[in-house]
Design an enzyme around this catalytic site. Structure first.
Site, PDB file in Angstrom:
ATOM      1  N   GLY A  36     -14.253  25.173  15.398  1.00 40.46           N
ATOM      2  CA  GLY A  36     -14.162  26.627  15.208  1.00 40.46           C
ATOM      3  C   GLY A  36     -13.260  26.975  14.033  1.00 40.46           C
ATOM      4  O   GLY A  36     -13.587  27.811  13.180  1.00 40.46           O
ATOM      5  N   HIS A  37     -12.098  26.304  13.971  1.00 39.65           N
ATOM      6  CA  HIS A  37     -11.192  26.531  12.830  1.00 39.65           C
ATOM      7  C   HIS A  37     -11.862  26.089  11.529  1.00 39.65           C
ATOM      8  O   HIS A  37     -11.739  26.750  10.497  1.00 39.65           O
ATOM      9  CB  HIS A  37      -9.899  25.725  12.999  1.00 39.65           C
ATOM     10  N   GLN A  61       4.099  35.188  20.798  1.00 35.16           N
ATOM     11  CA  GLN A  61       2.868  35.647  21.433  1.00 35.16           C
ATOM     12  C   GLN A  61       2.588  34.982  22.780  1.00 35.16           C
ATOM     13  O   GLN A  61       1.537  35.194  23.363  1.00 35.16           O
ATOM     14  CB  GLN A  61       1.676  35.487  20.493  1.00 35.16           C
ATOM     15  N   SER A 188      -8.638  25.396  21.616  1.00 37.67           N
ATOM     16  CA  SER A 188      -7.657  24.305  21.771  1.00 37.67           C
ATOM     17  C   SER A 188      -7.296  24.132  23.243  1.00 37.67           C
ATOM     18  O   SER A 188      -6.908  23.045  23.671  1.00 37.67           O
ATOM     19  CB  SER A 188      -6.393  24.622  20.971  1.00 37.67           C
TER      20      SER A 188
HETATM   21  O1  PAF Z   1      -5.565  32.993  16.737  1.00 35.58           O
HETATM   22  C1  PAF Z   1      -4.535  32.300  16.553  1.00 35.58           C
HETATM   23  O2  PAF Z   1      -4.576  31.087  16.407  1.00 35.58           O
HETATM   24  C2  PAF Z   1      -3.189  32.988  16.514  1.00 35.58           C
HETATM   25  O3  PAF Z   1      -3.152  34.074  17.392  1.00 35.58           O
HETATM   26  C3  PAF Z   1      -2.772  33.417  15.100  1.00 35.58           C
HETATM   27  C4  PAF Z   1      -3.716  34.443  14.524  1.00 35.58           C
HETATM   28  C5  PAF Z   1      -2.719  32.197  14.193  1.00 35.58           C
HETATM   29  C6  PAF Z   1      -1.373  34.042  15.141  1.00 35.58           C
HETATM   30  O4  PAF Z   1      -0.426  33.155  15.642  1.00 35.58           O
END
Ligand code: PAF
Length: 292
Positions: A36-37, A61, A188
């Protein structure tokens, strides 16, 4: 690919690129990269000359009791994958580099409208943490374009609103969710699933596609559609947090809308899964555009 871990190095690298007039794309991540990344990186390559990515597991977060400590940190493998994906520069700071005065008293970004409900009802403060780190990273990189996955649909909406509200001169591109062959959205966190849970996990996506097909068939009992799949998933051992039908901008849906998004979050064992599907109910060009 070059890796830098300080703000000073990052700025020095980017100054050269900017002076050369290169178009810069940025893909922020928390690492532990999967297909996905890599799809985000591929899209970035197609729209810019110089690709910057970041790996930072952002403590802001994660709520108390969430998986910040056990979140997989795999920098060496990530560097290899990013190199193969054609990324030019990786920013991989430590926490003290990004938050040099600590987390307490840090300037925080709240994005009211897009953050309301859905994820926020179960992860209070999550989007403040996301918006704050993304805003810091966007300020540091100052890209022309930044790319985010549509799997985190509400996160993408929060980032779009923040960028618009703060007049950041950055194009935001949402990239379609990449799925395993059985429909499970790549994440992940999927690696936390046991083999038995992994086999059951695609049922979340199946529930969403079932609702999508009902919407396409003209069914408009939004609450009833969600409730039925909520019960169904509960019977399959999911602890469902929400299943919701919204407009593409996350406003409440109306019966005559021509596009919807169906979103869900559910626990399977100790793993929290989220997913969404976008639905177009009228085959006209405008509706299709809204769904892109
Ligand atoms: O989607 C993510 O992996 C994270 O929320 C992000 C956008 C890198 C912010 O830490």
């Amino acid at each position: 690919m070059k890796t830098v871990d300080t703000v000073a190095q990052l700025r020095a690298e980017l100054a050269v690129r900017r002076a050369a007039g290169q178009r810069i794309a940025f893909v922020p991540t928390m690492g532990n990269l999967h297909q996905g990344h890599l799809q985000l990186m591929a899209r970035a390559r197609a729209v810019a000359d110089f690709i910057v990515s970041s790996v930072f597991v952002n403590p802001l977060q994660f709520g108390p009791g969430e998986d910040f400590e056990r979140y997989p940190r795999t920098l060496a493998q990530d560097q290899q994958k990013l190199t193969q994906a054609g990324v030019d520069l990786l920013f991989a700071p430590c926490e003290a580099e990004l938050y040099p005065h600590g987390r307490q008293g840090l300037t925080s970004i709240r994005v009211p409208r897009a953050s309301e409900g859905l994820e926020s009802a179960f992860r209070p403060g999550h989007f403040e943490g996301v918006a704050t780190v993304v805003n810091i990273l966007l300020n540091l990189v100052q890209p022309d374009v930044a790319l985010f996955g549509q799997k985190d649909y509400q996160q993408l909406a929060v980032i779009r609103q923040m960028v618009a509200d703060l007049h950041l001169p950055i194009e935001i591109i949402g990239v379609a969710t990449v799925r395993a062959a059985d429909g499970l959205a790549l994440s992940s966190r999927n690696q936390y699933l046991t083999a038995e849970q992994r086999a059951r996990a695609p049922r979340l996506h199946q529930a969403l596609t079932h609702i999508a097909s009902q919407l396409q068939a003209g069914q408009r009992d939004f609450a009833g559609l969600c409730e039925a799949q909520h019960e169904h998933l509960r019977g399959q051992g999911f602890s469902v947090q929400y299943i919701a039908i919204r407009r593409p901008d996350l406003a409440l849906p109306q019966a005559d809308d021509d596009a919807y998004v169906v979103l869900a979050a559910a626990g399977l064992g100790s793993t929290r899964l989220i997913d969404n599907v976008q639905v177009c109910v009228q085959a006209n060009i405008e509706a299709l555009d809204k769904c892109r």
